[in-house]
Scaffold this motif. Structure first.
Motif, PDB file in Angstrom:
ATOM      1  N   ASP A 148      13.687   3.035   4.466  1.00  9.51           N
ATOM      2  CA  ASP A 148      13.090   2.088   3.524  1.00  9.51           C
ATOM      3  C   ASP A 148      11.577   2.245   3.604  1.00  9.51           C
ATOM      4  O   ASP A 148      11.047   2.414   4.700  1.00  9.51           O
ATOM      5  CB  ASP A 148      13.418   0.646   3.940  1.00  9.51           C
ATOM      6  CG  ASP A 148      14.722   0.166   3.348  1.00  9.51           C
ATOM      7  OD1 ASP A 148      15.346   0.933   2.584  1.00  9.51           O
ATOM      8  OD2 ASP A 148      15.124  -0.976   3.660  1.00  9.51           O
ATOM      9  N   CYS A 149      10.895   2.148   2.481  1.00  9.37           N
ATOM     10  CA  CYS A 149       9.434   2.124   2.496  1.00  9.37           C
ATOM     11  C   CYS A 149       9.021   0.654   2.641  1.00  9.37           C
ATOM     12  O   CYS A 149       9.275  -0.154   1.739  1.00  9.37           O
ATOM     13  CB  CYS A 149       8.868   2.722   1.212  1.00  9.37           C
ATOM     14  SG  CYS A 149       7.091   2.466   1.054  1.00  9.37           S
ATOM     15  N   ALA A 150       8.405   0.337   3.763  1.00 10.05           N
ATOM     16  CA  ALA A 150       8.042  -1.065   4.038  1.00 10.05           C
ATOM     17  C   ALA A 150       7.095  -1.595   2.959  1.00 10.05           C
ATOM     18  O   ALA A 150       7.122  -2.786   2.636  1.00 10.05           O
ATOM     19  CB  ALA A 150       7.397  -1.175   5.410  1.00 10.05           C
ATOM     20  N   SER A 172       0.843  -1.201   0.000  1.00 13.31           N
ATOM     21  CA  SER A 172       0.000   0.000   0.000  1.00 13.31           C
ATOM     22  C   SER A 172       0.880   1.253   0.000  1.00 13.31           C
ATOM     23  O   SER A 172       2.025   1.221  -0.465  1.00 13.31           O
ATOM     24  CB  SER A 172      -0.901  -0.086   1.235  1.00 13.31           C
ATOM     25  OG  SER A 172      -1.686   1.046   1.371  1.00 13.31           O
ATOM     26  N   CYS A 173       0.379   2.343   0.587  1.00 14.52           N
ATOM     27  CA  CYS A 173       1.122   3.611   0.661  1.00 14.52           C
ATOM     28  C   CYS A 173       0.433   4.437   1.739  1.00 14.52           C
ATOM     29  O   CYS A 173      -0.804   4.543   1.731  1.00 14.52           O
ATOM     30  CB  CYS A 173       1.058   4.315  -0.696  1.00 14.52           C
ATOM     31  SG  CYS A 173       1.564   6.045  -0.652  1.00 14.52           S
ATOM     32  N   SER A 174       1.204   5.028   2.651  1.00 15.56           N
ATOM     33  CA  SER A 174       0.569   5.774   3.749  1.00 15.56           C
ATOM     34  C   SER A 174      -0.239   6.959   3.232  1.00 15.56           C
ATOM     35  O   SER A 174      -1.244   7.343   3.830  1.00 15.56           O
ATOM     36  CB  SER A 174       1.623   6.240   4.758  1.00 15.56           C
ATOM     37  OG  SER A 174       2.528   7.126   4.142  1.00 15.56           O
ATOM     38  N   VAL A 198       0.433  12.465   4.898  1.00 13.17           N
ATOM     39  CA  VAL A 198       1.892  12.506   4.686  1.00 13.17           C
ATOM     40  C   VAL A 198       2.401  11.125   4.280  1.00 13.17           C
ATOM     41  O   VAL A 198       1.768  10.104   4.551  1.00 13.17           O
ATOM     42  CB  VAL A 198       2.694  12.924   5.959  1.00 13.17           C
ATOM     43  CG1 VAL A 198       2.471  14.375   6.301  1.00 13.17           C
ATOM     44  CG2 VAL A 198       2.436  12.010   7.136  1.00 13.17           C
ATOM     45  N   CYS A 199       3.562  11.123   3.642  1.00 17.41           N
ATOM     46  CA  CYS A 199       4.303   9.876   3.454  1.00 17.41           C
ATOM     47  C   CYS A 199       5.073   9.671   4.748  1.00 17.41           C
ATOM     48  O   CYS A 199       5.913  10.515   5.115  1.00 17.41           O
ATOM     49  CB  CYS A 199       5.278  10.010   2.275  1.00 17.41           C
ATOM     50  SG  CYS A 199       6.562   8.746   2.363  1.00 17.41           S
ATOM     51  N   THR A 200       4.817   8.561   5.427  1.00 15.09           N
ATOM     52  CA  THR A 200       5.454   8.356   6.734  1.00 15.09           C
ATOM     53  C   THR A 200       6.971   8.180   6.611  1.00 15.09           C
ATOM     54  O   THR A 200       7.707   8.436   7.557  1.00 15.09           O
ATOM     55  CB  THR A 200       4.837   7.135   7.452  1.00 15.09           C
ATOM     56  OG1 THR A 200       4.805   6.060   6.521  1.00 15.09           O
ATOM     57  CG2 THR A 200       3.438   7.432   7.948  1.00 15.09           C
TER      58      THR A 200
END
Ligand code: 13P
Ligand code: SF4
Length: 331
Positions: free
Chosen positions: A280-282, A101-103, A187-189
Motif C-alpha cells: 500500500d502507498c501510505a 506526498s510521494c517519496s 525511487v518510489c519506496t
C-alpha cells in the motif's frame, strides 16, 4: 478556544457518521457545488467508486485540463493535484489531505536539481510527473509512466538528457531506448521494495499466472515481468488477455479496477519487503471518505501556487500533452 471546541464537536459528529452517510453526503455536496472528483487507481475502493473519473497520472492530468467544473477534488497525491492546478489554474483544486506526498517527489528538491542542471548545461531535463511543481518549473519536458518511452524516443538521438527523479523508470527507459540519460537517484519506496525472488516464488506456486509490473519497480523485478506498464497500461493488458491469473507488482489499490473489469480473473498482489509488507502507498491511502467529505464541505485544503511557478511549470506539461497527442498516445 472557541475554535478548538468547535473542532472537537465537529469530530464527534463526523465520527458518528457511517460510511453510507459519508458517501451520501459526498454525493450531495458534489452535486450542490458542481464539483468533480478525479481519483487515482491507488485510492481506497470507496473513493474510486465515488470518482467521476479514475485513471493513471496521464489520463487524470488530461481530465483536469479539460474540466469545466468550478471545483476539482483530486483524490490522489500532492503532485497530481498540483498538476491539475497548473493545467487549470482558474479552478479551485482541493486535495483531501495536503500531507499526501510521494517519496519520488520528496527525493528531488528544486535547488538540488537546479545545481545539477547548472553542472550539465548541454543536457535538457525530462522529469517524471511524480515531482513537485518547483521541479516541473525547472524541466523541459514532463513524462508519465504511460508515455515516457515514446516521448524520449521522439527526442533527437544526440540530445543529452537528465532524467529525474525516478532512477528505476529512467533505467528502464535507458534499456528500452538505448539512451544514456543521467539519472536522478530517487525511487518510489513502495515499488522499489518489491523483490524479484518474491515474484519468482509466486511464479513457481502459480505457473499459469502472468506477471505485470509498474516501471517504478527495480530492474530485477522488471526483468522477471511478462508485461511492464503504467497503471492504465497494466489494466488494458489484463483486460485484453486470454489468461486467467495475474501476479500484480504495483500498489494494491489497482486491484479494485482490475477485479471490476475482470470478474472471471484472479489477481495475486506482490507484497513488498517494506514496513507493512502490503504494497500500500501510505500517501495514497491518506485520503479517506471522512477527509473527502470535509474537503467538499469546507472547500479546503486547497492547492495554491504562485503565478510564476504555474507559468513555468505549465510549459513542459503542455509539451508532454501535445507530444502525446501527436504520437497518438492520447486523443
Ligand atoms: P501511473 O501514472 O502509472 O498511474 O503511476 C502513478 C504512480 O504514482 C505510480 O506509483
Ligand atoms: Fe509516489 Fe510510490 Fe506512492 Fe506512487 S506509489 S505516489 S510513486 S510513493
Amino acid at each position: 478556544m472557541g475554535d478548538l471546541l468547535a473542532t472537537i464537536f465537529d469530530n464527534q459528529i463526523n465520527k458518528a457518521m457511517t460510511n453510507t452517510e459519508l458517501i451520501n453526503e459526498i454525493k450531495r455536496l458534489k452535486a450542490e457545488k458542481n464539483a468533480i472528483i478525479l481519483g487515482h487507481y491507488y485510492q481506497i475502493d470507496e473513493i474510486q467508486a465515488l470518482s467521476d473519473h479514475i485513471g493513471d497520472s496521464l489520463e487524470l492530468a488530461q481530465k483536469a485540463q479539460q474540466a469545466d467544473a468550478p471545483i476539482i477534488v483530486f483524490c490522489g497525491v500532492h503532485f497530481m493535484a498540483e498538476t491539475a492546478k497548473i493545467l487549470n489554474p482558474t479552478r479551485k483544486v482541493l486535495l483531501p489531505d495536503l500531507e499526501a506526498s510521494c517519496s519520488l517527489a520528496e527525493s528531488c528538491a528544486g535547488p538540488d536539481l537546479a545545481r545539477f542542471k547548472a553542472e550539465h548545461p548541454d543536457h535538457i531535463v525530462v522529469s517524471y510527473i511524480n515531482c513537485t511543481a518547483e521541479v516541473k518549473a525547472l524541466s523541459d519536458l514532463i513524462c508519465t509512466s504511460g508515455n515516457a518511452e515514446q516521448l524520449i524516443n521522439a527526442l533527437p538521438k544526440d540530445q543529452k538528457i537528465i532524467f529525474a527523479p525516478d532512477k528505476n523508470l529512467g533505467g528502464y527507459i535507458n534499456n528500452k531506448t538505448g539512451r544514456e540519460m543521467l539519472l536522478w537517484n530517487g525511487v518510489c519506496t513502495v515499488h522499489d521494495a518489491m523483490e524479484a525472488d518474491t515474484i519468482l516464488n509466486l511464479k513457481m506456486e502459480n505457473p499459469d499466472a502472468l506477471v505485470v509490473a509498474h516501471p517504478e519497480c527495480n530492474a530485477a523485478v522488471l526483468q522477471v515481468a511478462d508485461f511492464v506498464g503504467s497503471t492504465k497500461a497494466m489494466l488494458k493488458f489484463i483486460n485484453a488477455s486470454d489468461k486467467k491469473r495475474f501476479i500484480v507488482a504495483t500498489e494494491t489499490g489497482i486491484l479494485y479496477e482490475m477485479r471490476n473489469n475482470n470478474p472471471d480473473k484472479e489477481f495475486i498482489a506482490v507484497p513488498n519487503n517494506g514496513e507493512c509488507a502490503c504494497s500500500d502507498c501510505a500517501f495514497m491511502k491518506m485520503n479517506t471518505l471522512e477527509k473527502l467529505y470535509r474537503c467538499l464541505r469546507d472547500e479546503t485544503p486547497e492547492i495554491t501556487l504562485s503565478d510564476e511557478v504555474i507559468e513555468k511549470a505549465r510549459k513542459p506539461i503542455v509539451r508532454m500533452l501535445d507530444m502525446s497527442r501527436e504520437l497518438g498516445i492520447i486523443k
